[in-house]
Enzyme design. Structure first.
Site, PDB file in Angstrom:
ATOM      1  N   GLY A 183      22.565  -0.130  32.925  1.00 31.70           N
ATOM      2  CA  GLY A 183      23.511  -0.303  31.835  1.00 31.70           C
ATOM      3  C   GLY A 183      23.379  -1.646  31.138  1.00 31.70           C
ATOM      4  N   LEU A 197       0.820  -1.203   0.000  1.00 32.79           N
ATOM      5  CA  LEU A 197       0.000   0.000   0.000  1.00 32.79           C
ATOM      6  C   LEU A 197       0.860   1.263   0.000  1.00 32.79           C
ATOM      7  CD1 LEU A 197      -2.886   1.222   0.246  1.00 32.79           C
ATOM      8  CD2 LEU A 197      -2.624   1.056   2.733  1.00 32.79           C
ATOM      9  N   GLU A 246       0.671   0.843  10.013  1.00 30.27           N
ATOM     10  CA  GLU A 246      -0.797   0.706  10.036  1.00 30.27           C
ATOM     11  C   GLU A 246      -1.466   1.919  10.703  1.00 30.27           C
ATOM     12  OE1 GLU A 246      -2.741  -3.045  10.652  1.00 30.27           O
ATOM     13  OE2 GLU A 246      -0.876  -4.130  10.299  1.00 30.27           O
TER      14      GLU A 246
END
Length: 388
Positions: free
Chosen positions: A345, A132, A368
């Protein structure tokens, strides 16, 4: 182990609870975090395993075509994505893209298209992709520039698609292109393009901070047969939105999976890490942080499974799905960041659980429909309801 008491909520039926138990056992045995260099091979193998075990049947519609039901069960795919995401981001990706990539065929494909593609998707024998997005058309779908023209009985595609999940390893792509029936969103159609078709080129493979198969596609006079069209001409935008409506809520569920795993890691660290002669969990600041994390997760879960339950009752969920995706993805980012902070850390070390989750969650706030788009969707729906 993450909290499972939410499965007792009234949003679920007993079949959903049993499904979750069975997947949990399978995932414990079959799925692990994979930091290997060959992401393509790992993704293909996960699709094969998910299909062979029957889990991909939930990603397609139609018992006649290998689906678990005649319609997609939104609560089922949300539970599946949450559990898979908690075990492995790539396993969740492999499952979700099979559903998203074939969703248009499940929802609007012809009987012949469904028979040709869906059984192979459900068995894990064909990898699907949803094409898309474009360089200048992500959230603004109506701005698509990729063009489809009629050529005799068939169609010819020209243009570019980018950020395409499964790009480069997919066996077929559902491609949305401007076909010109009308201006804007009403002039877009959906087509099935098999990988290897002349005129389709994998122009670029795209590397992300959390490795997944991703690519830019180029179409140059790519000729398609007449039966490549899904639905009718000009229905592509509607088909794309229907597909996203099904799977957008499941993005929220995947975010929940990441958040729950991060919360488990935070609890483990807080209750075992010595600090100034005490445990990290003994400090009120730590307790407040854990309380915030747990509340954020439950809030997002309630929104997510409300939206899934509502869609399964055949109700509109545009606003509810947007709320779920926005709350769950943003909330998961906060939970994972807090978990990394508690690990200190050590949480920054490559390959640590919280470090991997930190990379995985970031994309969910974008794809999305980015968080900002979800807020617009929610506001427009509220204003339209007020006006009515």
């Amino acid at each position: 182990m993450a909290d499972e008491t939410y499965r007792d909520w009234p949003f679920f039926d007993d079949r959903h609870r049993q499904l979750a138990i069975e997947l949990e056992a399978w995932a414990e045995a079959q799925v692990a975090d994979d930091d290997g260099a060959d992401v393509d091979a790992a993704c293909r193998e996960l699709v094969r395993r998910l299909g062979a075990a029957g889990w991909l049947a939930h990603a397609v519609a139609g018992r006649a075509h290998g689906g678990a039901g005649d319609v997609i069960d939104t609560r089922a795919i949300c539970l599946l994505r949450e559990i898979l995401a908690r075990h492995s981001g790539l396993a969740d990706f492999a499952f979700a893209m099979q559903g998203l990539g074939s969703g248009a065929i499940s929802l609007a494909g012809s009987a012949a298209q469904q028979a040709r593609y869906l059984p192979r998707v459900a068995r894990g024998e064909a990898i699907a992709a949803f094409a898309l997005s474009e360089p200048e058309a992500g959230s603004d779908v109506a701005a698509l520039a990729c063009k489809a023209e009629r050529d005799g009985a068939g169609h010819v595609l020209n243009g570019c698609k980018t950020w395409i999940s499964n790009g480069g390893i997919a066996d077929f792509y559902v491609v949305f292109a401007r076909s010109g029936e009308a201006p804007g969103a009403r002039g877009i159609s959906a087509y099935i393009v098999d990988a290897g078709r002349p005129g389709l080129e994998i122009a670029e493979r795209i590397d992300l901070i959390a490795p997944h198969p991703l690519a830019r596609l180029e179409f140059t006079n790519c000729r398609l047969p007449a039966d490549a069209l899904i639905g009718r001409g000009g229905e592509g935008f509607k088909i794309a939105m229907r597909t996203l409506d099904v799977f957008r809520t499941s993005v929220a569920a995947a975010a929940l999976g990441y958040a729950r795993r991060a919360f488990d890691a935070a609890l483990e660290r807080a209750t075992t890490r010595p600090m100034f002669g005490r445990k990290l969990a003994d400090f009120q600041l730590t307790q407040a942080r854990l309380a915030q994390m747990a509340t954020t997760i439950d809030s997002a879960a309630l929104l997510t499974y409300r939206a899934a339950w509502q869609r399964d009752r055949r109700r509109g969920v545009t606003r509810e799905a947007a709320m779920a995706k926005w709350a769950a993805t943003e909330g998961a980012q906060q939970v994972i960041d807090a978990a990394l902070q508690l690990w200190g850390g050590l949480g920054l070390v490559s390959g640590q659980t919280v470090e991997r989750l930190y990379r995985e969650i970031r994309a969910l706030r974008i794809y999305e429909g980015a968080s900002e788009v979800q807020q617009i969707v929610i506001a427009r729906d509220l204003l339209a309801a007020a006006a009515a």
